[in-house]
Design a protein around this motif. Structure first.
Motif, short mmCIF file in Angstrom:
data_model
loop_
_atom_site.label_atom_id
_atom_site.label_comp_id
_atom_site.label_asym_id
_atom_site.label_seq_id
_atom_site.Cartn_x
_atom_site.Cartn_y
_atom_site.Cartn_z
N VAL A 80 0.87 -1.18 0.00
CA VAL A 80 0.00 0.00 0.00
C VAL A 80 0.90 1.23 0.00
O VAL A 80 1.73 1.40 0.90
N LEU A 81 0.77 2.07 -1.02
CA LEU A 81 1.55 3.30 -1.13
C LEU A 81 0.62 4.49 -0.93
O LEU A 81 -0.25 4.76 -1.77
N LEU A 82 0.76 5.16 0.19
CA LEU A 82 -0.06 6.34 0.51
C LEU A 82 0.65 7.57 -0.04
O LEU A 82 1.78 7.88 0.34
N ILE A 83 -0.03 8.28 -0.95
CA ILE A 83 0.57 9.41 -1.68
C ILE A 83 -0.08 10.71 -1.19
O ILE A 83 -1.31 10.85 -1.27
N ASP A 84 0.72 11.63 -0.71
CA ASP A 84 0.21 12.92 -0.23
C ASP A 84 0.95 14.05 -0.94
O ASP A 84 2.18 14.07 -1.00
N ILE A 85 0.19 15.00 -1.49
CA ILE A 85 0.80 16.13 -2.21
C ILE A 85 1.40 17.11 -1.20
O ILE A 85 0.72 17.54 -0.27
N ILE A 102 8.44 -2.45 -5.76
CA ILE A 102 7.82 -1.35 -5.00
C ILE A 102 8.63 -0.07 -5.17
O ILE A 102 8.07 1.02 -5.34
N ASP A 103 9.97 -0.21 -5.13
CA ASP A 103 10.82 0.97 -5.33
C ASP A 103 10.58 1.60 -6.69
O ASP A 103 10.52 2.83 -6.83
N VAL A 104 10.46 0.76 -7.70
CA VAL A 104 10.23 1.26 -9.06
C VAL A 104 8.91 2.01 -9.14
O VAL A 104 8.83 3.11 -9.72
N VAL A 105 7.87 1.42 -8.56
CA VAL A 105 6.55 2.06 -8.59
C VAL A 105 6.58 3.40 -7.85
O VAL A 105 6.04 4.41 -8.34
N ALA A 106 7.21 3.43 -6.69
CA ALA A 106 7.29 4.67 -5.91
C ALA A 106 8.04 5.74 -6.68
O ALA A 106 7.66 6.93 -6.68
N GLU A 117 -1.21 28.15 -17.02
CA GLU A 117 -0.10 28.25 -16.09
C GLU A 117 0.46 26.86 -15.78
O GLU A 117 -0.28 25.87 -15.79
N GLU A 118 1.75 26.80 -15.50
CA GLU A 118 2.38 25.53 -15.16
C GLU A 118 2.57 25.42 -13.65
O GLU A 118 2.96 26.38 -12.99
N TYR A 119 2.27 24.23 -13.12
CA TYR A 119 2.46 23.98 -11.70
C TYR A 119 3.25 22.69 -11.54
O TYR A 119 2.95 21.68 -12.17
N LYS A 120 4.28 22.75 -10.69
CA LYS A 120 5.10 21.58 -10.45
C LYS A 120 4.85 21.10 -9.02
O LYS A 120 5.00 21.85 -8.07
N LEU A 121 4.47 19.83 -8.90
CA LEU A 121 4.14 19.27 -7.60
C LEU A 121 5.26 18.37 -7.12
O LEU A 121 6.14 17.96 -7.88
N SER A 122 5.22 18.06 -5.84
CA SER A 122 6.02 16.99 -5.28
C SER A 122 5.13 16.22 -4.32
O SER A 122 4.15 16.78 -3.80
N VAL A 123 5.44 14.95 -4.11
CA VAL A 123 4.61 14.13 -3.24
C VAL A 123 5.47 13.42 -2.22
O VAL A 123 6.66 13.17 -2.43
N SER A 124 4.86 13.12 -1.09
CA SER A 124 5.48 12.27 -0.07
C SER A 124 4.73 10.95 -0.06
O SER A 124 3.49 10.92 -0.08
N ILE A 125 5.47 9.85 -0.04
CA ILE A 125 4.87 8.52 -0.20
C ILE A 125 5.25 7.66 1.00
O ILE A 125 6.43 7.50 1.33
#
Length: 698
Positions: free
Chosen positions: A305-310, A367-371, A387-395
């Motif tokens: 289970v990979l929990l992804i938060d912006i 799992i590493d590859v998917v993350a 407009e362009e927006y660049k995000l990052s996520v914590s997993i």
């Protein structure tokens, strides 16, 4: 209004010089001594008035006047003849050709100027009227097109409830075309009934006219078209008022919600799916996890289970608006769905949280590859509204059966790992571990201590003095809350304040600190040591509807004048709920409580807050004070903030003063007040009183 232009056409240079010198202060003067080129010159300068001599070679003034009046670009220009002829015949011919005036030679320059000035004024008025008419027609056409283009049905009426406008959507729903509907009573073209009982309903137009207010349609309403078709509708009617406030009619806006009501039968889908992205929601995710775990047990494989938060999504949402935020969420969901296959599914379980569930895994490398793919997809700039927006996520990653034995533990442990990933920085992923669990346990321990301290009212308040930089005398104090563990050690505020906000304990914590501060300030005042106390207010405290009343009650309980209380807010607090925060602060300011903006210069929209919130004090963030002696940019920022505060008549407090060099620099820049370890660290109340108040007691 731009300067007007006069074109003078005369074959005699001396006449041109005379007129140009006599009129050039009234308008831009353009001269032409060749009648054959007069039309070309007129095209170029677009004059307001043309002065024509009659007797000229090649083309006389009368012929030239005909040419001007015949061309679409010059026919509206005012023409005045200047000639030595005084007879009725010449004057009549000039006026008949379209000239507006006739000036005789020898020219009386004073009279000529007056007449030209009058015609310039008339020309300007004519242009203004023309431009106003064009603008009015353009606005009218734009409004007409808009009303015809919008998806809602729109009907306008006069005060007699007769239809004056009906757009295409309203025509479709009522079955009346525009020509036949105009002039009809609204009740004739709009048959309104209760959808359940078929009883006739009162049209909201009637109520809007009678009561001169916006009126919504009754619930469960339907209309029956001229052809007998039924539509479920919701609408509202509003009176139309002229500039004097007199009601001149109404506008009725309604929507066809037939399909929306039919969609109620599909609620089972909505119950299990996110409405914005269409992805499975938390309920469906739990169901899929429960089905997948037995399958992985049978095949002796793993389930991740990979929990992804912006990262920092709240700031993007608050700054750019929820509409942009929703589009970003939708685009990200589409990208992440590219990773899904027969063994992988994506869910949205919160505002900015997704879960990627991958089953049948034989290697942790997978799992590493998917993350890594998730981080790459999220980090690729996305376009929203140009407009362009660049995000990052914590997993955060949790694996069955390594980390958990059931679906609830999988999600909880993934959440724990995700929070660790956030502390490591952006675009990171982190696996759950026993060490992380230990940190979670420590967090629960702090939460327990905090609950106990609030319940037993054992939270401590330390006070850090604020000093006048010029005289060094005490001018106030900032209150800082402290929590102790079982061994009487102080737990850092950054370890329990965020926890208090997350758990909702911030409200009780804030109230306890507020009461301690008001109590202390009231006692000091009675002892002859007036000190204005600054109390830090967290963003979430504004979500408490009782916040304003709690402050008033604390002031009343300790009989403390509001002027001795200062509320210190960060920009994140102001951003929490703009309208509610502004209203609450204005009410507090009106009672005399001071409002201070803390950490000024580090937020997103500092200057806008100075306009919209009733601020009294700006506190310059310690990061600028720390760097200003070695960084010219930091010093310039401090200087700019000080000038800004002075220009807006705001009190200025510098935070984090630690050296005499910093103090002297701030004094030279015009800063009035400051605080920091140069003066004193935050002190327990008894030490603060002993050091700063006992010698001043009366």
């Amino acid at each position: 209004m731009s300067k007007q232009t006069i074109l003078i056409v005369d074959d005699q240079p001396e006449n041109l010089v005379l007129l140009e010198s006599g009129l050039n202060d009234m308008a831009d003067v353009v001269t032409c001594h060749q009648p054959s080129k007069a039309m070309q010159v007129a095209f170029e300068c677009d004059p307001d008035i043309i002065l024509l001599d009659i007797e000229m070679p090649d083309i006389n003034g009368f012929e030239l006047c005909k040419i001007f009046k015949a061309h679409v670009k010059t026919r509206a220009i005012s023409i005045i003849f200047i000639t030595s002829h005084h007879d009725f015949e010449h004057e009549s011919k000039a006026l008949a050709l379209g000239a507006i005036d006739f000036i005789s030679r020898p020219i009386n320059l004073s009279v000529c100027r007056i007449r030209i000035q009058n015609h310039l004024r008339l020309s300007a008025q004519e242009r203004q009227l023309t431009n106003a008419y064009k603008a009015l027609q353009s606005e009218k056409e734009h409004l007409h097109v808009t009303l015809k283009s919008i998806a809602d049905a729109v009907i306008a009426t006069d005060v007699e409830e007769r239809v004056t406008f009906i757009n295409p959507v309203a025509q479709r729903l009522t079955g009346w075309n525009g020509n036949s509907a105009i002039g009809q009573s609204i009740t004739t073209i709009m048959n309104l009934f209760d959808a359940s009982t078929n009883d006739v309903l009162i049209n909201p137009v009637s109520v809007a006219l009678e009561e001169e207010r916006v009126v919504a349609m009754a619930l469960n309403a339907k209309i029956v078209s001229r052809q007998g078709r039924e539509y479920r509708v919701t609408d509202s009617a509003a009176p139309i008022k002229d500039s004097c406030g007199k009601v001149t009619g109404t506008v009725l806006v309604f929507q066809d919600v037939t399909e929306s009501i039919a969609m109620a039968t599909q609620m089972s889908h909505l119950t299990n799916h996110d409405p914005l992205t269409g992805l499975p929601n938390r309920l469906l995710l739990h169901d899929r996890l429960m089905q997948s775990i037995p399958c992985n047990i049978r095949t002796n494989t793993k389930l991740a289970v990979l929990l992804i938060d912006i990262d920092n999504f709240k700031y993007l949402n608050d700054t750019l608006g929820h509409q942009v935020g929703d589009k970003v969420i939708f685009q990200l969901s589409q990208r992440l769905e590219e990773l899904c296959d027969a063994h992988t599914s994506l869910s949205r379980i919160g505002g900015d949280e997704f879960v990627l569930m991958s089953s049948g895994i034989n290697s942790s490398n997978h799992i590493d590859v998917v993350a890594t793919q998730i981080a790459t997809l999220a980090g690729t700039p996305m376009k929203v509204g140009g407009e362009e927006y660049k995000l990052s996520v914590s997993i955060g990653i949790s694996v069955f059966p390594d980390d958990a034995s059931n679906e609830q533990e999988l999600l909880r442990h993934a959440d724990t790992a995700m929070y660790r990933a956030k502390t490591l920085g952006r675009s990171r992923f982190c696996y759950f571990s026993d060490e992380l669990q230990s940190e979670v346990d420590q967090r629960f321990q702090i939460e327990r201590l905090l609950n106990k301290a609030i319940e037993e009212q054992t939270l401590e308040v330390f006070f850090q003095p604020k000093n006048n930089l010029a005289t060094g005398e005490l001018v106030g104090a900032e209150a800082l809350v402290r929590l102790r563990d079982e061994n009487n050690n102080i737990i850092p505020p950054d370890a329990f304040i965020p926890l208090a906000e997350e758990t909702g304990l911030i409200h009780a914590l804030g109230d306890q600190v507020l009461h301690q501060c008001c109590k202390a300030a009231s006692r000091w005042l009675k002892e002859g040591n007036p000190v204005r106390v600054g109390v830090n207010i967290a963003a979430l405290q504004f979500s408490n509807e009782q916040f304003y009343l709690n402050i008033q009650q604390a002031l009343k309980t300790y009989q403390l004048s509001p002027k001795w209380l200062e509320l210190e807010l960060t920009e994140s607090a102001l951003m929490h709920d703009f309208d509610m925060t502004r209203t609450t602060l204005q009410k507090l300011s009106d009672t005399g409580v001071s409002i201070s903006l803390d950490d000024f210069g580090t937020g997103y929209s500092s200057l806008s807050y100075l306009r919209f919130f009733p601020l009294d004090v700006l506190k310059v963030d310690r990061s600028f004070i720390k760097d200003m002696l070695n960084d010219d940019q930091a010093k310039n920022i401090v200087d700019a903030i000080i000038h800004l505060a002075h220009s807006l008549n705001l009190q200025l407090v510098a935070e984090g003063i630690e050296t005499s060099a910093q103090l002297e620099t701030l004094k030279s820049l015009g800063c009035q007040e400051g605080q920091g370890y140069f003066y004193s660290k935050p002190l327990p109340i008894h030490e603060f009183e002993a050091r700063y108040l006992s010698n001043n007691a009366k």
